[in-house]
Design a protein around this motif. Sequence first.
Motif, PDB file in Angstrom:
ATOM      1  N   LYS A  60       1.868   0.916  -8.471  1.00  7.58           N
ATOM      2  CA  LYS A  60       2.058   1.728  -7.271  1.00  7.58           C
ATOM      3  C   LYS A  60       3.115   2.799  -7.515  1.00  7.58           C
ATOM      4  O   LYS A  60       2.974   3.946  -7.076  1.00  7.58           O
ATOM      5  N   HIS A  61       4.193   2.421  -8.227  1.00  9.52           N
ATOM      6  CA  HIS A  61       5.263   3.384  -8.506  1.00  9.52           C
ATOM      7  C   HIS A  61       4.738   4.527  -9.377  1.00  9.52           C
ATOM      8  O   HIS A  61       5.009   5.705  -9.098  1.00  9.52           O
ATOM      9  N   VAL A  62       3.987   4.196 -10.432  1.00  5.04           N
ATOM     10  CA  VAL A  62       3.425   5.226 -11.313  1.00  5.04           C
ATOM     11  C   VAL A  62       2.451   6.104 -10.534  1.00  5.04           C
ATOM     12  O   VAL A  62       2.474   7.335 -10.655  1.00  5.04           O
ATOM     13  N   PHE A  63       1.598   5.469  -9.731  1.00  5.34           N
ATOM     14  CA  PHE A  63       0.600   6.228  -8.975  1.00  5.34           C
ATOM     15  C   PHE A  63       1.269   7.243  -8.044  1.00  5.34           C
ATOM     16  O   PHE A  63       0.900   8.419  -8.032  1.00  5.34           O
ATOM     17  N   HIS A  64       2.248   6.803  -7.265  1.00  3.67           N
ATOM     18  CA  HIS A  64       2.865   7.719  -6.293  1.00  3.67           C
ATOM     19  C   HIS A  64       3.782   8.733  -6.971  1.00  3.67           C
ATOM     20  O   HIS A  64       3.969   9.830  -6.448  1.00  3.67           O
ATOM     21  N   THR A  65       4.327   8.387  -8.138  1.00  4.13           N
ATOM     22  CA  THR A  65       5.069   9.383  -8.911  1.00  4.13           C
ATOM     23  C   THR A  65       4.118  10.478  -9.380  1.00  4.13           C
ATOM     24  O   THR A  65       4.440  11.676  -9.325  1.00  4.13           O
ATOM     25  N   VAL A 261      12.834  10.479 -10.089  1.00  8.37           N
ATOM     26  CA  VAL A 261      11.842  11.065  -9.180  1.00  8.37           C
ATOM     27  C   VAL A 261      12.320  11.021  -7.732  1.00  8.37           C
ATOM     28  O   VAL A 261      12.293  12.030  -7.018  1.00  8.37           O
ATOM     29  N   ILE A 262      12.779   9.858  -7.278  1.00  9.32           N
ATOM     30  CA  ILE A 262      13.256   9.749  -5.893  1.00  9.32           C
ATOM     31  C   ILE A 262      14.465  10.653  -5.676  1.00  9.32           C
ATOM     32  O   ILE A 262      14.561  11.356  -4.665  1.00  9.32           O
ATOM     33  N   ILE A 460       2.764  16.770   1.251  1.00 12.95           N
ATOM     34  CA  ILE A 460       2.125  15.572   0.699  1.00 12.95           C
ATOM     35  C   ILE A 460       3.055  14.906  -0.308  1.00 12.95           C
ATOM     36  O   ILE A 460       3.128  13.668  -0.384  1.00 12.95           O
ATOM     37  N   THR A 461       3.804  15.701  -1.085  1.00 15.90           N
ATOM     38  CA  THR A 461       4.810  15.154  -1.991  1.00 15.90           C
ATOM     39  C   THR A 461       5.829  14.329  -1.213  1.00 15.90           C
ATOM     40  O   THR A 461       6.187  13.215  -1.612  1.00 15.90           O
ATOM     41  N   LEU A 465       7.042  10.448  -1.332  1.00 19.88           N
ATOM     42  CA  LEU A 465       8.469  10.120  -1.456  1.00 19.88           C
ATOM     43  C   LEU A 465       8.835   9.013  -0.481  1.00 19.88           C
ATOM     44  O   LEU A 465       9.568   8.075  -0.837  1.00 19.88           O
ATOM     45  N   TRP A 466       8.338   9.099   0.775  1.00 16.65           N
ATOM     46  CA  TRP A 466       8.617   8.024   1.737  1.00 16.65           C
ATOM     47  C   TRP A 466       8.125   6.677   1.200  1.00 16.65           C
ATOM     48  O   TRP A 466       8.777   5.650   1.376  1.00 16.65           O
TER      49      TRP A 466
END
Length: 531
Positions: A60-65, A261-262, A460-461, A465-466
């Motif tokens: 999930k972390h890789v996907f949303h990054t 990233v965050i 969308i980015t 981030l949320w």
Amino acid sequence: MSQVETQDGMGKLPRQIPFIIATEGCERFSFYGMRNILTPFLISTLLLFMPEPDRAGEAKHVFHTFVIGVYFFPLLGGWLADRFFGKYDTIFWLSLVYCAGHACLAIWDENLNGFYLGLFLIALGSGGIKPLISSFVGDQFDQTNKGKAKIVFDAFYWMINFGSFFASLLMPIFLKDFGPSIAFGIPGALMFIATMIFWSGRKKYINVPPAPPDPNSFTRVARTALLAAKPGESRPGLMMAGVGVVGALTSFAMIPSWGFVIAACTALVLLLAFGGIGTSMQLERARGIHPDEAVDGVRAVMRILIVFALTTPFHSLFDQKASTWIVQAQSMMPTVSAFGTTFNILPAQMQALNPLLVMILIPLNNLVLYPMLRVIGIEPTALRRMATGIAFSGLSWIVIGSIQVSMDAGEPMSITWQILPYALLTFGEVLVSATGLEFAYSQAPKSMKGVIMAFWFLAITVGSLWVLIVNAAVKNEAVISQIANSGMGVIAFQMYFFAAFAFAAALAFAWYATRYRMVDNYRISTALAAA
């Protein structure tokens, strides 16, 4: 063309539109073909070196990054097109970068660094062209045929989902039966075809040239407003912008605990938010130094960005259908009986529901729902549609959260239970995303169309981030303890949290919509200009 058609904006459809729409269909197949198998591929193959309980969270972390990258690079693409190369050249050359990224995924499906390089190149190429394709569609229209722009934007969005539907349906099967090299190679081939289709229409397009250096540009007016001093008065706007700078520096200082990233995305959000507020506070000080038209243009952009900011909770919910919802589906019963036969549905194939429903809902809304609303005296304006769409996304997460609660209680759940939340979320998407493309183009000042579209995608980015922030928060022991006291599992709690987030955003959006004044920034045709 008749005088009536010219006046009502219902002139002929530009002949170059089919090239752009066909390009978008192939490109969206390539993007969603790899995107929708990314999470299951990471969990089942590329992240096998990690402990099994940690793989879903890391995927999930890789996907949303990756999603953050896809929707951050529109800033770069919009800037390059608006200031240097124009939309056509920027789209073409970044499309080649995009193709190279797909090649990396197909070649290095067992190499972590090589695969992540491919994701970076796809994020750069896909993100870079993303604001330009839709605004390039808008450039093909003028005042004589602008009335058909909404039809084309809907067709454009329909074609996006046509490509996405077949990619979502087929690519999980190719991944399962033929392996990742083939599954990631096919989207790469479609992206190359998309590039060639776009290139073949090069002599037919209306190419709006890049804007020359403008002493009254958005950034120069904003800088003047922030730095301008009045005798005997302080500069509260500059102080507000300074708070954003301090906040951004503090965010970067948190890299060791937050991750790059965050921290970087939070810094960007703080700079834009506090810088924008500060500029608005002192904007009138730029009058006299810059023309009134330029100052009013900056004010208009600030108002548009507020609309964009209020859509970020929707995006945080929508993009999780390809991460959180797939993870949930992997724990559901895949066997389905229908029409006298029994078959299994792969978790990633549930993604096909979204584009299929979009292709149904767009014409249904235009031909049935919106006319019915007008008959009873309700005009479905862009902002009303978007506010309603955000609320429907929240409703979908109430349903998906209830499904998770039942699963946490040990009740076996069929994967078909996800159909209802997919339907609710997709209805929300049609009202928000399809409308947002039209809204962003029509409201953007002439010299800022590419960048304004980039800001739409930046929203969308921020949505992703949320997601990263919430996922990081639930790793905290104190937060986990509080969730445990609520009697819910962590995943179910997150689902209800995001639903509440969307409902709050819908209320704020509806309130702001009553105060927003729509404008018309479509290009004036040469025929009308000469008249």
